[in-house]
Design a protein around this motif. Structure first.
Motif, short mmCIF file in Angstrom:
data_model
loop_
_atom_site.label_atom_id
_atom_site.label_comp_id
_atom_site.label_asym_id
_atom_site.label_seq_id
_atom_site.Cartn_x
_atom_site.Cartn_y
_atom_site.Cartn_z
N THR A 18 0.83 -1.20 0.00
CA THR A 18 0.00 0.00 0.00
C THR A 18 0.86 1.25 0.00
N VAL A 19 1.90 1.26 0.81
CA VAL A 19 2.79 2.43 0.85
C VAL A 19 3.45 2.65 -0.51
N GLU A 20 3.88 1.57 -1.15
CA GLU A 20 4.48 1.71 -2.48
C GLU A 20 3.47 2.27 -3.47
N LEU A 21 2.24 1.76 -3.40
CA LEU A 21 1.19 2.25 -4.30
C LEU A 21 0.94 3.74 -4.10
N VAL A 22 0.74 4.13 -2.86
CA VAL A 22 0.46 5.53 -2.56
C VAL A 22 1.62 6.42 -2.99
N ARG A 23 2.83 5.99 -2.72
CA ARG A 23 4.01 6.77 -3.10
C ARG A 23 4.07 6.98 -4.62
N CYS A 24 3.71 5.95 -5.35
CA CYS A 24 3.74 6.05 -6.81
C CYS A 24 2.62 6.94 -7.35
N LEU A 25 1.54 7.07 -6.61
CA LEU A 25 0.39 7.83 -7.09
C LEU A 25 0.42 9.30 -6.70
N VAL A 26 1.30 9.66 -5.80
CA VAL A 26 1.33 11.02 -5.26
C VAL A 26 1.43 12.07 -6.36
N GLN A 27 2.25 11.83 -7.36
CA GLN A 27 2.48 12.81 -8.41
C GLN A 27 1.55 12.65 -9.61
N THR A 28 0.48 11.88 -9.45
CA THR A 28 -0.46 11.64 -10.54
C THR A 28 -1.81 12.27 -10.24
N PRO A 29 -2.71 12.28 -11.21
CA PRO A 29 -4.05 12.85 -10.97
C PRO A 29 -4.99 11.90 -10.22
N VAL A 30 -4.53 10.70 -9.89
CA VAL A 30 -5.40 9.75 -9.20
C VAL A 30 -5.86 10.32 -7.87
N LEU A 31 -7.17 10.22 -7.61
CA LEU A 31 -7.74 10.70 -6.36
C LEU A 31 -7.56 9.63 -5.29
N HIS B 144 -13.35 -16.14 -5.66
CA HIS B 144 -14.73 -16.55 -5.91
C HIS B 144 -15.79 -15.47 -5.74
N VAL B 145 -15.51 -14.42 -4.98
CA VAL B 145 -16.53 -13.41 -4.70
C VAL B 145 -16.32 -12.14 -5.52
N PHE B 146 -15.18 -11.51 -5.37
CA PHE B 146 -14.94 -10.25 -6.06
C PHE B 146 -15.08 -10.33 -7.58
N PRO B 147 -14.64 -11.43 -8.23
CA PRO B 147 -14.78 -11.48 -9.69
C PRO B 147 -16.22 -11.41 -10.19
N LEU B 148 -17.19 -11.58 -9.29
CA LEU B 148 -18.59 -11.48 -9.69
C LEU B 148 -18.99 -10.05 -10.03
N TYR B 149 -18.25 -9.07 -9.51
CA TYR B 149 -18.62 -7.67 -9.79
C TYR B 149 -17.41 -6.75 -9.96
N ALA B 150 -16.19 -7.27 -9.84
CA ALA B 150 -15.01 -6.40 -9.89
C ALA B 150 -13.83 -7.10 -10.54
N ASP B 151 -12.85 -6.30 -10.91
CA ASP B 151 -11.55 -6.85 -11.32
C ASP B 151 -10.72 -7.05 -10.07
N THR B 152 -10.01 -8.16 -9.99
CA THR B 152 -9.11 -8.39 -8.86
C THR B 152 -7.70 -8.49 -9.39
N ILE B 153 -6.89 -7.49 -9.05
CA ILE B 153 -5.51 -7.42 -9.52
C ILE B 153 -4.63 -6.98 -8.36
N ASN B 154 -3.30 -7.03 -8.55
CA ASN B 154 -2.42 -6.51 -7.51
C ASN B 154 -2.03 -5.07 -7.82
N HIS B 155 -1.31 -4.44 -6.91
CA HIS B 155 -1.03 -3.01 -7.08
C HIS B 155 -0.10 -2.74 -8.25
N THR B 156 0.78 -3.70 -8.57
CA THR B 156 1.67 -3.53 -9.72
C THR B 156 0.88 -3.51 -11.02
N GLU B 157 -0.08 -4.39 -11.12
CA GLU B 157 -0.93 -4.42 -12.32
C GLU B 157 -1.75 -3.14 -12.43
#
Length: 208
Positions: A41-54, A180-193
């Protein structure tokens, strides 16, 4: 996925869950260790800081007498019994690992249960920002993540749940929901993807 139309919702990143001395740390400790959720999570947030992602945090906290909870059951009953997430206490505060990014994370208060859309203005904020994709991270996978994800889907958002940035009560529960649950309504990927998708869409360069 367009970065300017993507929101990452950070659920439950509070000391009572993730700090070593947190009142409910043992609830998600096994799963958190297996998925390396804090590190990712920390890596993800650090990578997103300089982007338009909310980036949005939706903390849960209660008054000292838990007057918001009327005849609670399940995990909310446990929260009241053990005195977790009391407003103004260390346990209700954002984890230390995310504090360096706090100015970049919009905090949306009001969450008192599982669904981050209930009793908050989260949906209004997402609409005002013209968000189309909602990415979920945090705890607990089988409760707040699932409840918020289903609600987001029903509201018309494209939902993504991060497999390595979410924590369940057990490793089995974590794997079951993502398989089995999330794929019914969402994409399930890791933060790198996720970062790869955002990069390929807008040619965004993330700060390493």
């Amino acid at each position: 996925m367009q970065p300017q139309r993507t929101a990452v919702i950070l659920i439950g990143y509070q000391n009572d869950y993730f700090a070593a001395d947190g009142i409910l740390h043992n609830v998600i400790e096994e799963s958190s260790r297996a998925t390396k959720v804090l590190e990712n999570t920390v890596e993800l947030v650090r990578c997103l800081v300089q982007t338009p992602v909310l980036m949005i945090a939706t903390p849960i906290f209660f008054t000292p007498n838990y007057q918001e909870l009327v005849e609670p059951v399940g995990i909310l009953k446990i929260i009241k019994e053990v005195g977790a997430f009391q407003a103004g206490t260390k346990g209700s505060q954002m984890i230390d690992e995310l504090l360096p990014f706090r100015s970049r994370i919009l905090e949306v208060p009001g969450k008192r249960g599982f669904n981050a859309f209930i009793n908050t203005n989260l949906d209004m904020i997402l609409h005002d920002k013209e968000i189309t994709h909602v990415v979920l991270a945090g705890a607990v996978t089988s409760v707040c993540i699932d409840s918020t994800g289903r609600s987001a889907h029903e509201k018309g958002y494209q939902v993504v749940v991060l497999s390595d940035c979410t924590s369940a009560r057990t490793v089995f529960e974590q794997e079951f929901y993502h398989t089995h649950v999330f794929p019914l309504y969402a994409d399930t990927i890791n933060h790198t993807e996720l970062l790869q998708r955002l990069t390929s869409t807008e040619n965004v360069r993330f700060k390493q």
